[in-house]
Write an enzyme that holds these catalytic residues in place. Structure first.
Site, mmCIF file in Angstrom:
data_model
loop_
_atom_site.group_PDB
_atom_site.id
_atom_site.type_symbol
_atom_site.label_atom_id
_atom_site.label_comp_id
_atom_site.label_asym_id
_atom_site.label_seq_id
_atom_site.Cartn_x
_atom_site.Cartn_y
_atom_site.Cartn_z
ATOM 1 N N LYS A 178 114.763 -2.389 10.188
ATOM 2 C CA LYS A 178 116.059 -2.665 10.051
ATOM 3 C C LYS A 178 116.768 -1.262 11.424
ATOM 4 C CE LYS A 178 117.653 -5.880 7.767
ATOM 5 N NZ LYS A 178 118.337 -7.396 8.670
ATOM 6 N N GLU A 191 127.649 -4.773 7.892
ATOM 7 C CA GLU A 191 127.391 -4.988 6.585
ATOM 8 C C GLU A 191 126.084 -5.473 5.975
ATOM 9 O OE1 GLU A 191 126.328 -6.550 9.509
ATOM 10 O OE2 GLU A 191 124.499 -6.912 9.307
ATOM 11 N N SER A 200 108.488 -7.044 6.926
ATOM 12 C CA SER A 200 109.106 -6.751 7.634
ATOM 13 C C SER A 200 109.595 -5.224 6.744
ATOM 14 C CB SER A 200 110.526 -7.350 7.263
ATOM 15 O OG SER A 200 110.570 -8.214 6.418
HETATM 16 C C1 LIG Z 1 112.485 -6.882 4.446
HETATM 17 C C2 LIG Z 1 113.366 -7.296 5.156
HETATM 18 N N1 LIG Z 1 112.975 -8.685 5.924
HETATM 19 C C3 LIG Z 1 113.812 -9.551 7.024
HETATM 20 C C4 LIG Z 1 115.470 -9.647 6.428
HETATM 21 C C5 LIG Z 1 116.229 -10.300 6.862
HETATM 22 O O1 LIG Z 1 116.639 -10.100 8.412
HETATM 23 P P1 LIG Z 1 116.273 -10.746 9.817
HETATM 24 O O2 LIG Z 1 115.811 -12.393 9.376
HETATM 25 O O3 LIG Z 1 117.367 -10.340 10.059
HETATM 26 O O4 LIG Z 1 115.180 -9.681 9.895
HETATM 27 C C6 LIG Z 1 115.910 -8.582 5.649
HETATM 28 C C7 LIG Z 1 117.523 -8.605 5.750
HETATM 29 O O5 LIG Z 1 118.283 -7.909 5.166
HETATM 30 C C8 LIG Z 1 114.858 -7.587 5.061
HETATM 31 O O6 LIG Z 1 115.874 -6.419 4.669
#
Ligand SMILES: Cc1ncc(COP(=O)(O)O)c(C=O)c1O
Lengths: 276, 406
Positions: free
Chosen positions: B99, B121, B388
């Site tokens: 993020k 948000e 992620s």
């Molecule tokens: C670690 C992590 N991965 C994935 C996501 C999913 O969001 P996005 O699909 O925008 O990557 C989030 C959302 O809060 C997250 O915190």
């Protein structure tokens, strides 16, 4: 082609007074009660009816209208039923203009062509769709105009001089000036700003200009009526309906009567000032 | 719906109106329209400007810790007995997820535009934390809208945001999750148009947000593409990422979209299964509709009312998805599949035990899908999974589900 909206504003012009435009949420708190409220509006002094279409995610609405939409959905309201409400109303009133107001997705899912033909047949005169700016005109605005419905656009304090012609281009019936940046039901700005904004828009269009978002009392309605061709009241009506029920949802007052009393007061306010 | 014709390139969208085929667009109230046009103008000016890029790269390197490693998950690979699995370690970024990539870019843009107040948000709280972090770093006040349900299940992140000086506003409308937080953020923006910058957390919303967030997150895929060629001398056979709103996924996918030999897999939250309403698989089980400024696949009923959905992972608990994913689904370039809560929990444990890395529950969805795919692939094949975020925020949730004494 003149519509009920055009005819109504022409008549008000002859009477030399601004319009009272009243918003309520279709199906709030249930279909029958909501229909009784709708039927009570013209006699109480409403010149134009805005029939709210509930949506699960009303991004531009404040708490009062959010809650009304949820109540309506909970009682089983659908777009088909909101159209039926207009049909039922039309059995006893063929003059009062009805404008459906809401968000695009339920219409998109219903099907644009099917919606427009059903709306026309049900006696709907115009549409206000909050999340369809002029950039999205091909979605619904252009087809609606072809189908003979007015597409009423919102102009806002952020709509600058350069953008105004674009906003007005496909607008018909009237222009809805949102008197402030914010969600429905917030505080009203001072009337000086409103009258300056109305004059600014008038330089670009001959359409009537109605002003709303935040009008609650007869005094405010009168003040706005001095500056505009119409005054829109929504959250105050919706809140009055909510107040007819106690915390357990038990009815303690007749919502149709409560709304009629409120609207009468607002109408007196609007009519107490004859336009110059 | 008819499938769109196969384009020459999958990397050219959106068009001038912000459309990816029928998806995307600018479905917003008139009050916001001038603001998103202004945002688009500023972004177009900033994105190719050397000084802007240099500042962003510098922050990426020294503040976030980029490039993030591409880590060979040796024991997981051995255990599964198939394709070699690499993790793109976005969990090692400052603040613990991908993020921050987006937040740094957007706060620089906000500064450029002269905005003095940041709103955001958040679902899992990762975007909220990243927003609060960059707001602190650049000295701007920050307000984070967070569903009341999520405030409960992501407590540690609420504390972090508070410590960073942000105000967390719980939102109790709807189910109190990400969708409701987004509604409330939009209501704030519509009210405070002069000074406020809406720092959206995923590749969704009205144009130009989906494109802007994608461009900022594409650093993930750009790095991974270079790293794998360095390590293996070739491109991967498959890449995998979890899809909430879709920002980490599009960030990994976009640089690979025109490499036709690379299979691309997006993983949606299957919750308790697709039979009922207890999931967030908008592309597998939803249909196109309009919400939060764009047309995209949505979970909704026959009347066009949006459903709340469910996922054990707060970051995937959103009934929509970014519009570019909807387009990539219909065009057939990316395959989207659901992963159940329990499969994600299993992958969470397996990764923790075999690799000594605790994944975010969102990332665990991507890993769970990789666990299914790897054994179907040869040992000479290569797969990259977008890791992620780190799972510290989820330890409580998982512990409770496993019946541990907390
Ligand atoms: C670690 C992590 N991965 C994935 C996501 C999913 O969001 P996005 O699909 O925008 O990557 C989030 C959302 O809060 C997250 O915190």
């Amino acid at each position: 082609m003149t519509t009920r909206i055009d005819r109504r504003f022409a008549r008000l012009k002859e009477e030399n007074r601004p319009a009272l435009v009243t918003y309520f949420m279709g199906g709030d708190p249930d279909y029958e009660t909501s229909l009784s409220i709708m039927k009570a509006l013209p006699a109480a002094g409403s010149d134009v009816i805005e029939l709210g279409m509930p949506f699960s995610d009303p991004m531009a609405d404040g708490p009062a209208i959010q809650a009304a939409g949820l109540r309506a959905l909970k009682s089983g309201q659908t777009l088909a039923k909101t159209l039926q409400m207009a049909r039922d109303f039309r059995e006893g009133d063929d003059d009062t203009p009805i404008v459906m107001m809401g968000y695009y997705n339920p219409i998109y899912i219903y099907g644009v062509e099917r919606f427009l033909s059903d709306a026309k047949e049900a006696g709907i005169d115009g549409l206000i769709i909050v999340d369809l700016p002029p950039e999205m005109d091909q979605e619904l605005c252009v087809p609606a105009i072809k189908a003979g419905l007015n597409f009423i656009r919102l102009a806002t304090p952020t709509t600058d001089e350069e953008r105004l012609p674009k906003v007005l281009e496909n607008t018909s019936g009237f222009v809805y000036y949102v008197s402030m940046t914010g969600v429905t039901g917030s505080a009203l700005p001072d009337t000086n700003n409103v009258s300056a904004a109305v004059s600014r828009i008038k330089e670009h269009t001959d359409l009537p200009i109605c002003v709303g978002f935040g009008v609650k009392t007869a005094r405010q309605a009168k003040a706005i009526g001095e500056a505009a061709d119409g005054v829109v009241v929504g959250s105050a009506i919706v809140a009055a309906i909510a107040q007819c029920y106690d915390d357990n949802g038990k009815r303690i007052e007749d919502p149709a009567e409560a709304v009629a009393t409120l609207v009468k007061g607002l109408a007196d306010g609007v009519r107490s000032r004859q336009m110059a | 719906m008819t499938a769109p014709m196969e384009p020459n390139s999958f990397r050219i969208g959106p068009d001038d109106e912000g459309m990816y085929g029928i998806f995307g667009g600018r479905f917003v109230a008139e009050t916001l329209m001038p603001l998103i046009l202004d945002l688009e103008k500023h972004w177009n000016a900033a994105k190719d400007e050397p000084a802007f890029r240099a500042e962003l790269d510098h922050l990426g390197r020294h503040y976030t810790g980029r490039p993030s490693p591409l880590y060979f998950a040796e024991r997981l690979t051995e255990h599964l007995g198939g394709a070699k699995i690499y993790f793109k370690r976005e969990d090692l970024n400052h603040t613990g997820s991908h993020k921050i990539n987006n937040c740094l870019g957007q706060i620089l843009l906000a500064k450029r535009m002269g905005k003095t107040r940041i709103i955001a948000e958040t679902g899992a709280g990762q975007h909220g934390v990243a927003s609060a972090t960059v707001a602190a770093r650049f000295g701007l006040p920050c307000i984070v809208y967070m569903g009341a349900t999520d405030v409960e299940r992501q407590k540690p992140n609420v504390f972090r945001m508070n410590l960073l000086g942000a105000e967390v506003k719980p939102v109790s409308s709807g189910h109190g999750t990400l969708k409701d937080a987004m509604n409330e953020a939009l209501r704030d923006w519509v009210t405070n148009v002069e000074d406020t910058y809406y720092l959206i957390g995923t590749a969704a919303g009205p144009h130009p947000y989906p494109e802007l967030v994608r461009d900022l997150q594409s650093v993930i895929g750009t790095e991974a593409r270079e790293q794998i060629q360095e390590l293996e001398g070739r491109l991967p056979d498959a890449i995998v990422a979890a899809v909430g709103g879709g920002s980490n996924a599009i960030g990994l996918f976009h640089p690979f979209l025109d490499d036709r030999q690379v299979a691309i897999h997006g993983v949606e939250a299957g919750g308790h299964g697709l039979a009922g309403d207890e999931h967030c698989a908008s592309m597998t089980a939803g249909r196109p509709g309009v919400l939060h400024g764009n047309r995209t696949y949505l979970l909704q009923n026959d009347d066009g009312q949006i459903l709340d959905g469910h996922s054990v992972s707060a970051g995937l608990d959103y009934p929509g998805v970014g519009p570019e994913h909807s387009w990539l689904k219909d065009s057939g370039r990316v395959i989207y599949s659901p992963i159940l809560d329990e499969e994600a929990i299993e992958a969470f444990q397996m990764t923790t035990r075999l690799e000594g890395i605790i994944p975010a529950l969102e990332s665990a969805h991507a890993i769970a899908h990789a666990i299914k795919l790897a054994p179907t692939m040869g040992r000479d094949q290569i797969m990259i999974v977008n890791f992620s975020g780190r799972g510290d925020k989820d330890v409580h949730t998982v512990g409770k589900m496993l019946g541990m004494e907390m």
